[in-house]
Design a protein around this motif. Structure first.
Motif, PDB file in Angstrom:
ATOM      1  N   ILE A   1      40.324  73.472   3.706  1.00 37.69           N
ATOM      2  CA  ILE A   1      40.440  75.099   3.989  1.00 37.69           C
ATOM      3  C   ILE A   1      39.634  75.472   5.327  1.00 37.69           C
ATOM      4  O   ILE A   1      40.053  76.271   6.121  1.00 37.69           O
TER       5      ILE A   1
ATOM      6  N   THR B   1      38.089  72.004  -0.284  1.00 37.30           N
ATOM      7  CA  THR B   1      37.311  72.960   0.326  1.00 37.30           C
ATOM      8  C   THR B   1      37.156  72.532   2.113  1.00 37.30           C
ATOM      9  O   THR B   1      37.290  73.369   2.779  1.00 37.30           O
TER      10      THR B   1
ATOM     11  N   THR C   1      46.470  70.281  10.404  1.00 33.30           N
ATOM     12  CA  THR C   1      46.818  70.861   9.061  1.00 33.30           C
ATOM     13  C   THR C   1      47.606  69.782   8.294  1.00 33.30           C
ATOM     14  O   THR C   1      47.231  69.455   7.008  1.00 33.30           O
TER      15      THR C   1
ATOM     16  N   CYS D   1      44.847  67.302   6.818  1.00 33.73           N
ATOM     17  CA  CYS D   1      44.263  67.940   5.618  1.00 33.73           C
ATOM     18  C   CYS D   1      45.087  67.740   4.435  1.00 33.73           C
ATOM     19  O   CYS D   1      44.799  67.633   3.462  1.00 33.73           O
TER      20      CYS D   1
ATOM     21  N   SER E   1      41.298  76.787   8.911  1.00 28.34           N
ATOM     22  CA  SER E   1      40.703  78.042   9.108  1.00 28.34           C
ATOM     23  C   SER E   1      40.004  78.009  10.561  1.00 28.34           C
ATOM     24  O   SER E   1      40.477  78.957  11.266  1.00 28.34           O
TER      25      SER E   1
END
Length: 249
Positions: A166, A163, A146, A149, A170
């Motif tokens: 996420i 994109t 996380t 990112c 996820s």
């Protein structure tokens, strides 16, 4: 039919052309997720049939190449799609991104694991870890991914980076559920007791008094490896990007 052709050529075709790499990345992440979590789910039965060491080797030979493909594709297409924002001119942002990426590696790197088991030198086993970084978060790889990112998406600001971020977060969120489920299946009440003493959210269990931070647990060779890895990745970063650009993916 003519109207459909006009609609496709005027709207859908340009859309898919502009965002094709986004869909490819989503597909690559899905393939990695199926392979990685699928093999993890089969671990108990696989180890019974082929042994723990051979399973670890097969797991690595499947997961590592897929991860390398993901990184190469990410490097080569990181500026694809829309430029949603561009904060790169903000003073101190570059340093913030570097610091956040370094912290991400502290969580991402498997420092709480026996490195001999990771390399299958020793017999790989499933452990209930509650030392070092796992006192901060029971699932440090989710936190590390996380943070990674956030850092890279903040810096790049593209729809491709967003994109990818996420999708990766996820999948790692699913992996938290999947990992806890496997540990409960293996350890039962012992895992539930560990779960009660730890948290996925960093420092939450410590703040609530359910856990304590023991700094001396970070004084071990594996965490020295974390620091070395961070420095190496910073030094190799431009080299890796240039090398990836030579691969036409």
């Amino acid at each position: 039919m003519t109207s459909l052709n006009v609609f496709f050529s005027s709207y859908l075709s340009p859309f898919f052309s502009q965002y094709f790499s986004h869909f490819v990345m989503l597909g690559l992440i899905l393939i990695f997720a199926i392979a990685h979590s699928g093999l993890a789910a089969l671990r108990i039965r696989a180890e019974e049939r082929i042994g723990a060491r051979l399973y670890r080797v097969l797991f690595a030979l499947t997961s590592i190449p897929l991860a390398v493909i993901l990184f190469i594709f990410y490097f080569n297409h990181r500026y694809d799609g829309l430029q949603l924002w561009d904060f790169r001119g903000i003073t101190g942002l570059h340093e913030f991104v570097l610091a956040l990426s370094a912290i991400a590696f502290i969580f991402l790197y498997p420092a709480t694991f026996n490195l001999g088991e990771v390399a299958a030198i020793q017999k790989p086993q499933v452990h209930l870890f509650e030392t070092g970084i796992t006192r901060i978060s029971r699932h440090p790889q989710l936190i590390g991914m996380t943070l990674w990112c956030i850092a890279h998406t903040l810096w790049l600001g593209t729809s491709f980076a967003l994109t990818t971020a996420i999708a990766l977060v996820s999948y790692h969120s699913f992996a938290v559920w999947h990992g806890d489920r496997r540990l409960f299946k293996r350890y039962g009440d012992e895992f539930l007791a560990l779960k009660e003493r730890t948290s996925v959210m960093p420092f939450l269990a410590i703040a609530q008094g359910r856990q304590q931070l023991v700094l001396k647990e970070f004084i071990r060779p594996a965490y020295v490896g974390v620091a070395i890895t961070v420095v190496l990745f910073r030094w190799l970063h431009p080299i890796v990007i240039n090398a990836s650009a030579n691969i036409n993916w």
